[in-house]
Structure formats: C-alpha cells, structure tokens
Design an enzyme around this catalytic site. Structure first.
Site, PDB file in Angstrom:
ATOM      1  N   LYS A 265      -0.649  11.508   5.678  1.00 26.00           N
ATOM      2  CA  LYS A 265      -0.372  10.442   6.665  1.00 26.00           C
ATOM      3  C   LYS A 265       0.298   9.247   5.977  1.00 26.00           C
ATOM      4  O   LYS A 265       1.276   8.682   6.485  1.00 26.00           O
ATOM      5  CB  LYS A 265      -1.709  10.047   7.323  1.00 26.00           C
ATOM      6  CG  LYS A 265      -1.722   8.888   8.261  1.00 26.00           C
ATOM      7  CD  LYS A 265      -2.126   7.566   7.652  1.00 26.00           C
ATOM      8  CE  LYS A 265      -3.502   7.543   7.064  1.00 26.00           C
ATOM      9  NZ  LYS A 265      -3.866   6.206   6.539  1.00 26.00           N
TER      10      LYS A 265
ATOM     11  N   LYS B 169       0.836  -1.211   0.000  1.00 24.91           N
ATOM     12  CA  LYS B 169       0.000   0.000   0.000  1.00 24.91           C
ATOM     13  C   LYS B 169       0.871   1.261   0.000  1.00 24.91           C
ATOM     14  O   LYS B 169       0.554   2.249  -0.679  1.00 24.91           O
ATOM     15  CB  LYS B 169      -0.938  -0.015   1.210  1.00 24.91           C
ATOM     16  CG  LYS B 169      -1.781   1.238   1.383  1.00 24.91           C
ATOM     17  CD  LYS B 169      -2.810   1.447   0.287  1.00 24.91           C
ATOM     18  CE  LYS B 169      -3.553   2.767   0.483  1.00 24.91           C
ATOM     19  NZ  LYS B 169      -4.571   3.013  -0.529  1.00 24.91           N
TER      20      LYS B 169
HETATM   21  P1  NAP Z   1     -12.759   8.448   7.439  1.00 28.29           P
HETATM   22  O1  NAP Z   1     -13.862   8.780   6.483  1.00 28.29           O
HETATM   23  O2  NAP Z   1     -12.117   9.542   8.213  1.00 28.29           O
HETATM   24  O3  NAP Z   1     -13.353   7.321   8.418  1.00 28.29           O
HETATM   25  C1  NAP Z   1     -12.683   6.858   9.540  1.00 28.29           C
HETATM   26  C2  NAP Z   1     -13.684   6.210  10.479  1.00 28.29           C
HETATM   27  O4  NAP Z   1     -12.978   5.737  11.644  1.00 28.29           O
HETATM   28  C3  NAP Z   1     -14.750   7.164  10.983  1.00 28.29           C
HETATM   29  O5  NAP Z   1     -15.986   6.471  10.964  1.00 28.29           O
HETATM   30  C4  NAP Z   1     -14.302   7.494  12.393  1.00 28.29           C
HETATM   31  O6  NAP Z   1     -15.365   7.758  13.285  1.00 28.29           O
HETATM   32  C5  NAP Z   1     -13.641   6.218  12.815  1.00 28.29           C
HETATM   33  N1  NAP Z   1     -12.624   6.479  13.854  1.00 28.29           N
HETATM   34  C6  NAP Z   1     -11.620   7.361  13.800  1.00 28.29           C
HETATM   35  N2  NAP Z   1     -10.823   7.254  14.897  1.00 28.29           N
HETATM   36  C7  NAP Z   1     -11.392   6.291  15.652  1.00 28.29           C
HETATM   37  C8  NAP Z   1     -11.050   5.728  16.885  1.00 28.29           C
HETATM   38  N3  NAP Z   1      -9.949   6.130  17.550  1.00 28.29           N
HETATM   39  N4  NAP Z   1     -11.867   4.769  17.386  1.00 28.29           N
HETATM   40  C9  NAP Z   1     -12.950   4.354  16.700  1.00 28.29           C
HETATM   41  N5  NAP Z   1     -13.312   4.842  15.507  1.00 28.29           N
HETATM   42  C10 NAP Z   1     -12.547   5.796  15.004  1.00 28.29           C
HETATM   43  O7  NAP Z   1     -11.570   7.697   6.681  1.00 28.29           O
HETATM   44  P2  NAP Z   1     -11.650   6.802   5.353  1.00 28.29           P
HETATM   45  O8  NAP Z   1     -11.477   7.687   4.156  1.00 28.29           O
HETATM   46  O9  NAP Z   1     -12.811   5.871   5.443  1.00 28.29           O
HETATM   47  O10 NAP Z   1     -10.262   6.007   5.491  1.00 28.29           O
HETATM   48  C11 NAP Z   1     -10.102   4.889   6.354  1.00 28.29           C
HETATM   49  C12 NAP Z   1      -8.772   4.223   6.038  1.00 28.29           C
HETATM   50  O11 NAP Z   1      -8.778   3.783   4.680  1.00 28.29           O
HETATM   51  C13 NAP Z   1      -7.565   5.154   6.191  1.00 28.29           C
HETATM   52  O12 NAP Z   1      -6.473   4.447   6.723  1.00 28.29           O
HETATM   53  C14 NAP Z   1      -7.293   5.589   4.757  1.00 28.29           C
HETATM   54  O13 NAP Z   1      -5.928   5.963   4.577  1.00 28.29           O
HETATM   55  C15 NAP Z   1      -7.674   4.339   3.988  1.00 28.29           C
HETATM   56  N6  NAP Z   1      -8.079   4.545   2.601  1.00 28.29           N
HETATM   57  C16 NAP Z   1      -8.946   5.528   2.255  1.00 28.29           C
HETATM   58  C17 NAP Z   1      -9.318   5.711   0.923  1.00 28.29           C
HETATM   59  C18 NAP Z   1     -10.268   6.811   0.480  1.00 28.29           C
HETATM   60  O14 NAP Z   1     -10.371   7.063  -0.742  1.00 28.29           O
HETATM   61  N7  NAP Z   1     -10.978   7.459   1.386  1.00 28.29           N
HETATM   62  C19 NAP Z   1      -8.803   4.846  -0.067  1.00 28.29           C
HETATM   63  C20 NAP Z   1      -7.952   3.822   0.319  1.00 28.29           C
HETATM   64  C21 NAP Z   1      -7.595   3.668   1.651  1.00 28.29           C
HETATM   65  P3  NAP Z   1     -16.127   9.174  13.357  1.00 28.29           P
HETATM   66  O15 NAP Z   1     -17.330   8.983  12.487  1.00 28.29           O
HETATM   67  O16 NAP Z   1     -16.450   9.322  14.789  1.00 28.29           O
HETATM   68  O17 NAP Z   1     -15.158  10.218  12.865  1.00 28.29           O
END
Ligand code: NAP
Length: 298
Positions: A239, A171
């Site tokens: 990040k 990744k």
């Molecule tokens: P996101 O929209 O910010 O979602 C993160 C989720 O985790 C939210 O529901 C958040 O809850 C929850 N969370 C955060 N901190 C927490 C904690 N300490 N305990 C429990 N729950 C917690 O992020 P995302 O875009 O889905 O990305 C998630 C992962 O996938 C990341 O590592 C990112 O690098 C990776 N990723 C993302 C993409 C993309 O296009 N978005 C593509 C590939 C990989 P709240 O609702 O309370 O904030």
C-alpha cells in the site's frame, strides 16, 4: 490537559495509545472491533461509539488506520471525526496515507475552524511499544507546537518537516529506503547461499562495515530465523509503495527501483504472503534462485 481521542488500535495504535494514559491525558478510544478497546478501557481509557463521538469529547483526535480510504471515511465521512470536533480542535493523522489526502484533511479542518497535522511514523511495532518512534510532521508550526507534548509520549525523533502533506511525503521517502534495502539484503543472502557461503556469517561480517543497516540487522535476522509473523504486514508496505508510485506519477517522476520492488511485493502477495512481515520478501528471491535459506542453527 488536552482531552485526547484515539481511533485505530491495531499493531501500532494500541501501544501508542497506551503510552498516553500514564502521562495523565484523559483518553477516549474507538476501534472497529472490540478486543483492543477492552485492553485500553482496562488501562483507564473510556470508549465511544463512533469516530464522531470520540471527537465530540476530545480536544485532539489521533487516527492510526491502515489506508487512505479508511482515514477518509473515519475523518471526513458521515459520522466521522470532523462532524464531532468542536472549533479549535486538532486532528493528528499518524497513519501512512496519500499526501493529497493529508492536504484535503487540512483544508476541511480549516473550514471548520480546526487544525490538522499529518504525522506518520517509522520504527515499527517495537518503536510503538518502546515509545521510540520517529515522527515526521506536516502542518502549521503552531499546530506542531501544540501536538509536540503528546507526540513526545509516543516517539523520540519528532521532526516538523513542512506544510500539510510534507509528513506523508517524508514517510513515502522512508518506505522507498526500507523496501529497497529489504530487497538488497534478500539478494545478498540468496547470492551467498547459492555460492554455499553461510548467509548468517555474511550478515555478521556486513554488520561491521559500510553495508550496516538496521534492516540488515533486524530483518536480516528475521529472514534467517524465518520469523515472518508481522511486524509490518506486506499488504501495508505494498500500500505504501502505491502511495510512492501514485505521488511520483502526480509529479511526473519515474522511480524505476521502487516500481520493481513493488512488483516483487505483488509476487509475495500472489503467493499467499500478504499477511506476513515484509521481511518475507526474501522468499520471492528464494523462489527465483530455486533455494531456501536455512536457519543458522541447522
Ligand atoms: P493494523 O494492525 O491493521 O491496525 C489497523 C487498525 O485500524 C485496526 O485496529 C483496525 O480495526 C482499525 N481499522 C481498520 N479500518 C478501519 C475503519 N475503516 N474504521 C475504523 N477502524 C478501522 O495496522 P498497523 O500495523 O497498526 O498500521 C496502522 C498504520 O500505521 C498504517 O497506515 C501503517 O502503514 C502504518 N505503520 C505501520 C507500521 C508497522 O510496523 N505495523 C510502522 C509504521 C507505520 P480492526 O481491529 O477491526 O481490524
């Protein structure tokens, strides 16, 4: 069928978890805030009060959280997944985190008689919604074979890359290519605009040749249309570049191009763009060139 737990219902986690319900997996979810959880419950999932409680009623627990400290707390911390998981359980972390954390989770899971996989994804929000994610997996072959039917509900290109941590290394490699290509497309468009050549026409021409890429296509379109709502937040890609550079430092490796693009992401964040899609990196190049790309229609 395996009972599945899913923790982290954000941009990626919510659509990924939703795909498991029509497949018939009994699903228990936990999210820090309530909103996304309600949608899953309406679709047939059950909620639990903590990561530990999710694990206690699950055979397989999937995490999809922002960053390494979040995964460390939720999986290894007090009230975390490994406190609740029964012997024989499987943890699949699909977040993008440090390879060293993936290996630590693997070791701690083994000490409890459990197994762990690192299974980060590529394909973005659209890939999560359409269940077409590319999933790169590190861990043992038997754990991979066990996880595969579940992963197939969320992705298409599912590759077992190697031992624990190998998925996260893959990744990190992916994020280098994406970041550097976004920067390259930005520079190409800014060059064209400065030379009074329509960047939209440049994109059309390049899409038919050797410079074709999905980033030129999809993020090129975002840049020209000024569609910077995430998608993938710049803070998250920054990040990931920290993961790239920290891992390179551990290996005694210089990655000068990755370091330069990470600095440009810092500039975007310093200018208030951290919550914008990473394609907004083009605005940093616009500032350097003292110009702004205009949408194709104007
Ligand atoms: P996101 O929209 O910010 O979602 C993160 C989720 O985790 C939210 O529901 C958040 O809850 C929850 N969370 C955060 N901190 C927490 C904690 N300490 N305990 C429990 N729950 C917690 O992020 P995302 O875009 O889905 O990305 C998630 C992962 O996938 C990341 O590592 C990112 O690098 C990776 N990723 C993302 C993409 C993309 O296009 N978005 C593509 C590939 C990989 P709240 O609702 O309370 O904030």
């Amino acid at each position: 069928m395996e009972r599945v737990g899913f923790i982290g219902l954000g941009i990626m986690g919510k659509p990924m978890a939703l795909h498991l319900l029509p497949a018939g997996y009994p699903l228990t979810v936990f999210n820090r805030s309530q909103g996304a959880q309600n949608e899953l419950i309406a679709a047939g999932a059950t909620s639990a009060a903590s990561p530990k409680d999710v694990a206690a009623v699950s055979d397989v627990v999937i995490t999809m959280l922002p960053d390494s400290p979040d995964v460390e707390q939720v999986v290894l911390g007090k009230g975390g997944v490994l406190e609740g998981l029964h012997s024989g359980g499987l943890v699949i972390d699909m977040s993008t985190v440090l390879p060293s954390l993936a290996r630590a989770i693997h070791d701690r899971a083994q000490q409890k008689g459990c197994t762990a996989l690192d299974a980060p994804v590529s394909g973005g929000q659209v890939g999560a919604q359409n269940a077409t994610l590319s999933i790169m997996v590190g861990g043992s072959v038997p754990a991979f074979e066990r996880a595969k039917p579940i992963l197939e509900k969320m992705g298409k290109n599912i590759v077992h890359v190697g031992e624990a941590g190998a998925g996260q290394v893959t990744k990190a490699a992916n994020q280098i290519v994406v970041a550097v290509t976004i920067a390259a497309v930005s520079e190409a468009f800014v060059l064209a605009a400065k030379a009074h050549v329509n960047p939209s026409k440049v994109r059309d021409a390049l899409l038919g040749g050797f410079a074709h890429s999905r980033i030129l296509d999809l993020h090129g379109s975002r840049m020209l249309q000024r569609r910077f709502q995430p998608g993938f937040k710049t803070t998250l890609h920054r990040k990931d570049m920290a993961i790239v550079l920290n891992t390179a430092r551990e290996l005694g490796l210089a990655l000068p191009v990755s370091a330069a693009v990470a600095e440009l992401m810092n500039a975007l964040i310093a200018n208030g763009g951290g919550e914008l899609d990473h394609s907004a990196l083009v605005t940093v190049f616009e500032k350097l060139g003292n110009l702004e790309l205009t949408p194709p229609s104007s």
